[in-house]
Design an enzyme around this catalytic site. Structure first.
Site, mmCIF file in Angstrom:
data_model
loop_
_atom_site.group_PDB
_atom_site.id
_atom_site.type_symbol
_atom_site.label_atom_id
_atom_site.label_comp_id
_atom_site.label_asym_id
_atom_site.label_seq_id
_atom_site.Cartn_x
_atom_site.Cartn_y
_atom_site.Cartn_z
ATOM 1 N N GLY A 33 0.810 -1.210 0.000
ATOM 2 C CA GLY A 33 0.000 0.000 0.000
ATOM 3 C C GLY A 33 0.842 1.258 0.000
ATOM 4 O O GLY A 33 0.482 2.273 -0.609
ATOM 5 N N ASP A 34 1.990 1.195 0.673
ATOM 6 C CA ASP A 34 2.897 2.346 0.707
ATOM 7 C C ASP A 34 3.540 2.557 -0.656
ATOM 8 O O ASP A 34 3.697 3.702 -1.113
ATOM 9 C CB ASP A 34 3.966 2.130 1.776
ATOM 10 C CG ASP A 34 3.361 1.773 3.127
ATOM 11 O OD1 ASP A 34 2.321 2.357 3.472
ATOM 12 O OD2 ASP A 34 3.915 0.902 3.817
#
Length: 315
Positions: A251-252
């Protein structure tokens, strides 16, 4: 240049195992240590893509010193704020089928003066930034309103803010109008206080958060894809993934891809999905390089599959 803020960074130790048996002595088939924390992962992904990034984070003890050294080895400028406590260490156990078992430490308690120094460091280091990405949980000592204060101060300085947090910290920041927020399906569900069973449910939840202050919502729906809801419309994108090796930091990486591609519109959404898809096919929390990112695998559309049932419905 993208500046990241990680109030609760970590050293991330990853061990790959043949199998996970409770109570047994296990021998790892592979291991690594990476600088961790959501904002730091964003910086790592930005650096891997060849862009400049500065990571602001409270650092303490020998763990903090090692974290700063590892950031430098990744080509990231560390703007560390010294603290009395020690930086936390998180453990991830990876099984051959990709199943992850994570043990996340609580982390140090931040004092009032350390918290103010952290805010001031962001101000002094953000004069030439394209985006400020504020990411992760808040450590002990920081109230839920801390992110709201950071967003307000950054906007007064003319900076654009991306916020990737959840719970009370996310809700408290919405009235300050962050430029983009990045919840996953579970965090989106928590923010609106109801379950999300379909993509259409997620769209309505994102629209609600825009109505409460967020200028744009970039929502990750896991294997089902991602949504972008902003003033220009609603977009949906997904990508083919052959093998999932680890979803740590995916997600990062996705947020980094979105911001590096400009942080708005369908092309930025496509970059977000491509970076996330590349990340899950790499070991541990390794961030993708341009050679790993395949934009041709991404399908982006305004024809939203509203009735599609989410693979893992948010509770």
């Amino acid at each position: 240049m993208i500046l990241t803020v990680t109030p609760n960074p970590s050293l991330d130790r990853t061990y790959e195992l043949r199998d996970l048996t409770r109570g047994a002595v296990l021998r790892a088939t592979g291991d690594r240590v990476d600088p961790g924390g959501k904002g730091i992962n964003v910086s790592r992904a930005v650096a891997a893509a060849g862009h400049r990034t500065v990571a602001v984070a409270p650092l303490g003890g020998p763990e903090g010193a090692l974290l700063a050294r590892l950031l430098g080895e990744h080509g990231i400028e560390a703007a560390g704020v010294p603290i009395a406590g020690s930086t936390r260490v998180n453990i991830t156990l990876v099984e051959p089928d990709g199943t992850l078992t994570k043990v996340n430490a609580t982390g140090p308690e931040i004092t009032e003066s350390e918290a103010e120094t952290l805010l001031e460091t962001v101000r002094t280091r953000s004069s030439d930034t394209d985006w400020i990405a504020c990411c992760g949980s808040l450590p002990r000592g920081l109230p839920p309103e801390w992110y709201a204060e950071l967003v307000a101060r950054s906007h007064r300085a003319g900076a654009r803010i991306a916020l990737d947090s959840s719970g009370a910290a996310l809700l408290a920041a919405l009235p300050e109008r962050p430029d983009v927020i990045k919840p996953n399906a579970e965090e989106l569900s928590e923010a609106v206080g109801r379950p999300l069973a379909t993509v259409g449910d997620a769209v309505k939840a994102a629209e609600e958060l825009r109505g409460r202050g967020a200028r744009a919502v970039l929502a990750s729906l896991g294997a089902d894809g991602q949504l972008l809801v902003d003033a220009s419309g609603t977009y949906f994108a997904s990508a083919r993934v052959e093998t999932v090796r680890s979803n740590v930091g995916a997600g990062d990486a996705s947020l980094a891809g979105f911001l590096a591609a400009g942080g708005s519109g369908r092309s930025a959404l496509a970059a977000a999905v491509a970076h996330g898809a590349a990340a899950v096919q790499l070991p541990g929390s390794v961030m993708p390089t341009p050679a790993d990112v395949d934009l041709s695998s991404v399908v982006t559309t305004t024809d939203i599959p509203l009735d599609r049932v989410l693979t893992e419905p948010a509770p």
